[in-house]
Scaffold this active site. Structure first.
Site, mmCIF file in Angstrom:
data_model
loop_
_atom_site.group_PDB
_atom_site.id
_atom_site.type_symbol
_atom_site.label_atom_id
_atom_site.label_comp_id
_atom_site.label_asym_id
_atom_site.label_seq_id
_atom_site.Cartn_x
_atom_site.Cartn_y
_atom_site.Cartn_z
ATOM 1 N N LYS A 181 -35.086 -48.135 -3.560
ATOM 2 C CA LYS A 181 -36.129 -48.323 -4.613
ATOM 3 C C LYS A 181 -37.574 -47.756 -4.045
ATOM 4 O O LYS A 181 -38.433 -47.464 -4.719
ATOM 5 C CB LYS A 181 -36.164 -49.760 -5.271
ATOM 6 C CG LYS A 181 -34.840 -49.996 -5.989
ATOM 7 C CD LYS A 181 -34.515 -51.453 -6.316
ATOM 8 C CE LYS A 181 -33.178 -51.580 -6.960
ATOM 9 N NZ LYS A 181 -32.794 -52.906 -7.172
ATOM 10 N N GLN A 184 -33.993 -58.974 -5.852
ATOM 11 C CA GLN A 184 -32.803 -58.129 -5.388
ATOM 12 C C GLN A 184 -31.649 -59.272 -5.586
ATOM 13 O O GLN A 184 -31.737 -60.439 -5.060
ATOM 14 C CB GLN A 184 -32.777 -57.436 -4.158
ATOM 15 C CG GLN A 184 -31.330 -56.734 -3.897
ATOM 16 C CD GLN A 184 -31.393 -55.688 -4.878
ATOM 17 O OE1 GLN A 184 -32.348 -54.722 -5.115
ATOM 18 N NE2 GLN A 184 -30.194 -55.485 -5.535
ATOM 19 N N ASP A 197 -37.051 -55.407 -14.503
ATOM 20 C CA ASP A 197 -35.658 -55.346 -14.568
ATOM 21 C C ASP A 197 -35.330 -55.842 -16.159
ATOM 22 O O ASP A 197 -34.335 -55.593 -16.564
ATOM 23 C CB ASP A 197 -34.947 -56.272 -13.549
ATOM 24 C CG ASP A 197 -34.361 -55.923 -12.470
ATOM 25 O OD1 ASP A 197 -34.286 -54.581 -12.200
ATOM 26 O OD2 ASP A 197 -34.145 -56.677 -11.381
#
Ligand code: NAD
Length: 297
Positions: free
Chosen positions: A52, A96, A119
């Site tokens: 990422k 994460q 997200d």
């Protein structure tokens, strides 16, 4: 001839298109900033956050990474989130998954400022999505939609069967595809671990999407002739390779490719799209926070 849908190519085009928006924002003093937070040192998670960060660098997004000790008190993680919520240079961030067992992931999600939740997992963003007014579409479902669009697959009126009802893939994707919209308007069936007669449901799909986490679960006998098959699965299986494993999907590629009209490979299908859509959401977050309109692909 079965068409293999090239996720790398579609994602690369999308990233090129995002570059223009990033430049516009940067010129106006609002270069998009994305932070990743990793609690603990899970090697797979480390690989994901590294990818990422690399993606950010490649497209001109300011990337930042924060490590939190895996044994730390949850409050230490919450302090990091609070600081990121208040940081004007960070427009979006994510924690994460998975977090260590002593941390409640749902509580973590609730502490992310919804406007920075790239997200799209915060309850406020889930609510907006279900209401048909998504702020941030979760990256994998959005990536699947973009992949279908780029492959000229009409979802309107199509029978779409999704196998998997997870919070991050199956459920949001089902919601998005049934919405009254050009990239929705499908008749959606969602299957899961308690579904009876799975093959009967998958066989009647015009578009079959597998997001299960079981290598090769969907084989040729479960797919209708000419169906479009999207394989979200990414599973590590032992193999005689340098790393000792290889990545395979939830779809048995060979037998399914014989029946499908279009199919995504693993790797190189949905995976690169998920990564591209995180960049997309970060650009959208920066645009919303800076109050600067940009054209998004
Ligand atoms: P999950 O474990 O949260 O959910 C799996 C779902 O599959 C559950 O809803 C369960 O009911 C269903 N299921 C399990 N066994 C089944 C069976 N035998 N028959 C029917 N349904 C069954 O998983 P997830 O997070 O949604 O991930 C699914 C897969 O997608 C994994 O391989 C994951 O690595 C992969 N994934 C890929 C991407 C990407 O970018 N390509 C992103 C997220 C997840």
């Amino acid at each position: 001839m079965t068409e293999i849908i090239d996720g790398n190519a579609v994602a690369s085009e999308l990233r090129d298109e995002l570059a223009g928006a990033i430049e516009t924002l940067a010129d106006a003093g609002a270069r998009p900033g994305l932070a990743t937070v990793l609690m603990g040192d899970d090697p797979a998670s480390q690989t994901y956050v590294n990818m990422k960060q690399r993606d950010c660098e490649e497209v001109g997004i300011d990337g930042r990474h924060v490590d939190v000790d895996g044994d730390a008190d949850p409050e230490e993680l919450y302090d990091v989130l609070e600081a990121l919520n208040a940081d004007p240079e960070i427009h979006g961030y994510l924690v994460q998954d998975p977090v260590p067992d002593h941390v409640d992931y749902r509580e973590v999600i609730r502490r992310i400022a919804p406007r920075k939740d790239v997200d799209g997992f915060h309850p406020e963003n889930v609510g907006l999505l279900v209401a048909g007014d998504a702020r941030f579409r979760p990256c994998t479902p959005h990536g699947v939609q973009k992949l279908l669009e780029a492959s000229d697959v009409e979802t309107e009126g199509a029978d779409v069967t999704i196998v998997g009802r997870s919070r991050i893939v199956g459920k949001p994707l089902a919601n998005l595809l049934l919405q009254k919209a050009d990239d929705g308007n499908a008749t959606v069936t969602v299957c899961h671990s308690r579904t009876d007669e799975l093959a009967e449901k998958t066989r009647r799909a015009d578009v079959l999407i597998a997001a299960v986490g079981v290598p090769g679960l969907i084989d040729g006998s479960m797919v209708g002739e000419g169906a479009i098959v999207i394989d979200v699965g990414i599973n590590r299986v032992d193999a005689d390779t340098e790393k000792g494993y290889e990545l395979v999907g939830d779809v048995d590629f060979e037998s399914v490719a014989e029946r499908a009209s279009k199919i995504t490979p693993v790797p190189g299908g949905v995976g690169p799209m998920t990564r591209a859509m995180l960049l997309y959401n970060t650009v959208k977050a920066a645009s919303l926070q800076a109050g600067i309109d940009v054209e998004l692909p």
